[in-house]
Scaffold this active site. Structure first.
Site, PDB file in Angstrom:
ATOM      1  N   ASP A  88     -72.561  79.620  36.379  1.00 18.81           N
ATOM      2  CA  ASP A  88     -73.285  78.488  35.802  1.00 18.81           C
ATOM      3  C   ASP A  88     -72.339  77.587  35.003  1.00 18.81           C
ATOM      4  O   ASP A  88     -71.362  78.050  34.423  1.00 18.81           O
ATOM      5  CB  ASP A  88     -74.389  79.042  34.894  1.00 18.81           C
ATOM      6  CG  ASP A  88     -75.230  77.966  34.263  1.00 18.81           C
ATOM      7  OD1 ASP A  88     -75.887  77.229  35.018  1.00 18.81           O
ATOM      8  OD2 ASP A  88     -75.231  77.861  33.018  1.00 18.81           O
ATOM      9  N   GLU A  98     -70.600  76.078  39.626  1.00 13.74           N
ATOM     10  CA  GLU A  98     -71.415  74.870  39.509  1.00 13.74           C
ATOM     11  C   GLU A  98     -70.671  73.840  38.652  1.00 13.74           C
ATOM     12  O   GLU A  98     -70.501  74.026  37.463  1.00 13.74           O
ATOM     13  CB  GLU A  98     -72.762  75.198  38.849  1.00 13.74           C
ATOM     14  CG  GLU A  98     -73.624  73.962  38.618  1.00 13.74           C
ATOM     15  CD  GLU A  98     -74.621  74.122  37.473  1.00 13.74           C
ATOM     16  OE1 GLU A  98     -75.670  73.455  37.505  1.00 13.74           O
ATOM     17  OE2 GLU A  98     -74.349  74.901  36.531  1.00 13.74           O
TER      18      GLU A  98
END
Length: 614
Positions: free
Chosen positions: A329, A358
């Site tokens: 993340d 990400e």
């Protein structure tokens, strides 16, 4: 003696009578013999535990260093586990003034055969993204847990709705029949927050599955059962921040454990500062050290004990739950040097593990910077094999929505792929039409079913590793709002009182069933399409509202033609002679009669067709 929840998952703490000390956390919870890196650092937390001295006597294990920090409630202990060490129970005595105050039996486990050589994910796979709270409720007994702050409230859009690991286990046959081969779950670690805890991005315990989803053993069972259905498990891991209810916020190991001394200072989100040759250091720190929101304290990975903790935690979960991959993340927000060390150490343990980051930027240069193999403007080293291709996702939506002009429409898709020279390996990028943080693709395309079909055919045949968000296959939509709690609505059929059931098809509209059938047909064909798995991509510049590209290797040639016009067109295949060569026939993948290439190919208005060229 206090025996905290974590310790019940690992070893046994044995306390001397009337001892004033206890252990509240000892992490990692366990370890394995035969790891590539023989070094292990234990974090031990308990009242005044820093006053004690750990002592071990176990063949093949040496205690290299004991680190005492500012907070007397923590100890960090460095061990080396020789490659010849046998699995068993490692007893750690905690002494003071020559007296053993308490002992702890720490598990050293044996690894499964081939653990280090585990296969990750690649272009041959399709990853199915699930928000666990919103997918299926398989065990109503864990809907609310007495000891946890937020109970179930399915009537509230931002509340806990009751989806859990058991619900996913019960529907693995659906994933298998759909044709997906990996599943990525939004975070399932404990999020014991007052509200909005369902999304999972506010970790309050790095070693405990949230009890409202199940147990650690349930998570491991999910992984094992999924493997029987040909589906790997990808864990969503957050290195950048924790939840404000994490016990660290009440008892920080060191003053610099949390950025800005534990006080909220919002991040600028200006990721460009990391790459800007004209940037000042204060702008870099304002990005990396700032918090997302007050309830997400920002971790300082420059602290070596915290860095070690996070790296070992990821390795622990891969080994414990037999994972095939990790999704990282908010990839660029942690310390840059830490990310290099993190990716190097994880990939050293598991050279073929799937690892994808990400970096939500539409600038391909910024996304490409992080991927292994990219030629950079500096000497930074990265070992992450894959990043999510946000630039391509943005281009796909724009290409299908925008008018066909000299610079817009399908040309935007073509131009995005033309930027592949920036990436270390564009074929290893994660590609997607939507995800849990953005407008669902059917909504983004204004619920135009023809454009939706074009998007699905494109994202499942172009270069990269496709990711499909749960419900995309049945046209889940949210017109009039981009509220994330609505984007992540409950999957129909996951609850007993649902009026429609996407798992069985009952109650779905004809169009939903058609969409589901389309995705299923492409995914199941894709499993045996070698050109899609490892073939080169060759594309031709769009002309007159059409765009043609090929995926080809020595075994197979696949041709995909997109037509955005409001009327059918006949595509002259003579232009494609460099790829087609002496092949004569195009066989439609999704049904229809073979077409002679020398006669041109008719593509209906606003549609895409996939052919195998023979």
């Amino acid at each position: 003696m206090t025996l905290i929840k974590n310790l019940t998952l690992a070893g046994v703490m044995l306390s001397a009578p009337a001892s004033a000390y206890d252990i509240q956390h000892l992490e990692p919870l366990s370890w394995w013999v035969g790891m590539q890196n023989p070094e292990l650092q234990l974090m031990i937390h308990g009242d005044d535990i820093g006053q004690l001295t750990p002592v071990i006597d176990y063949p093949g294990v040496t205690l290299d260093a004991i680190h005492r920090v500012e907070n007397d409630n923590y100890l960090f202990v460095d061990l080396t586990i020789d490659e010849q060490t046998q699995p068993g129970s490692l007893t750690i005595d905690f002494n003071r003034d020559g007296q053993t105050e308490l002992s702890y039996d720490y598990p050293l486990n044996s690894r499964r055969d081939g653990s280090a050589q585990r296969e990750g994910f690649g272009p041959e796979d399709v990853i199915y993204l699930i928000t666990p709270d919103r997918f299926a409720n398989g065990n109503t007994d864990n809907d609310s847990v007495e000891a946890m702050k937020e109970p179930i409230n399915r009537e509230y859009k931002g509340g806990r709705h009751g989806g859990d690991l058991e619900g996913i286990i019960q529907h693995l046959d659906y994933l298998e029949s759909l044709g997906v081969t990996q599943m990525w779950l939004n975070p399932v670690l404990e999020n014991d927050m007052d509200r909005y805890s369902y999304h999972g991005y506010s970790t309050t315990d790095y070693y405990r599955i949230d009890p409202r989803y199940g147990s650690n053993e349930d998570y491991r069972r999910l992984s094992r059962q999924a493997q029987k259905h040909g589906v790997g498990l990808v864990k969503d891991i957050i290195l950048n921040h924790i939840g404000s209810e994490h016990y660290w916020m009440e008892d920080m190991p060191t003053p610099d454990w949390i950025n800005h001394g534990g006080e909220f200072v919002e991040t600028t989100h200006r990721r460009e500062a990391l790459h800007d040759p004209h940037a000042v250091e204060s702008d870099v720190k304002a990005f990396t050290d700032g918090w997302f929101v007050k309830t997400m304290p920002d971790l300082n990975q420059r602290n070596p004990f915290l860095a070690n903790y996070l790296i070992q935690n990821s390795i622990w979960w891969v080994e414990y739950a037999d994972l095939t991959g990790i999704r990282l993340d908010t990839y660029s927000y942690p310390d840059k040097g830490f990310l290099s060390d993190y990716t190097r150490r994880v990939m050293a343990e598991y050279p073929d593990l799937g690892l994808v980051g990400e970096e939500w930027s539409h600038n391909p240069a910024i996304v490409a910077y992080w991927q292994k193999g990219t030629e950079r403007h500096d000497d930074y080293q990265s070992y992450i094999p894959s990043m999510f291709d946000f630039p391509l996702q943005n281009a796909l939506v724009n290409a299908l929505n925008n008018e066909e002009t000299w610079g817009t429409g399908l040309r935007e898709l073509y131009q995005s792929i033309a930027n592949d020279f920036l990436y270390g390996n564009p074929y290893q990028l994660g590609i997607f039409a939507d995800n849990h943080d953005m407008t669902r693709i059917y909504t983004a395309l204004n619920e135009d079913y023809a454009l939706y079909k074009m998007a699905m055919k494109y994202i499942l045949t172009t270069r990269g590793i496709p990711q499909l968000f749960y419900g995309t296959e049945i046209l889940m939509s949210h017109p009039g709002t981009d509220d994330h709690t609505i984007i992540r609505s409950d999957f129909p059929g996951g609850w007993q009182d649902d009026k429609s059931n996407a798992f069985t098809g009952d109650g779905l509209t004809e169009q939903q069933l058609n969409a589901q059938s389309l995705v299923t047909d492409i995914l199941n064909w894709r499993q045996t399409a070698s050109a899609i798995h490892n073939g080169k991509l060759t594309h031709y510049a769009p002309t007159d509202g059409t765009y043609t590209y090929f995926r080809h290797n020595d075994e197979q040639t696949v041709m995909v033609i997109l037509n955005k016009n409001d009327e059918s067109v006949t595509v002259d295949t003579g232009r494609f002679h460099e790829v087609i060569g002496d092949k004569t026939t195009a066989r439609p993948v999704l049904g229809g009669e073979p077409v002679a290439l020398d006669q041109g190919i008719v593509i209906q208005a606003k549609s895409a067709r996939i052919f195998e060229v023979e």
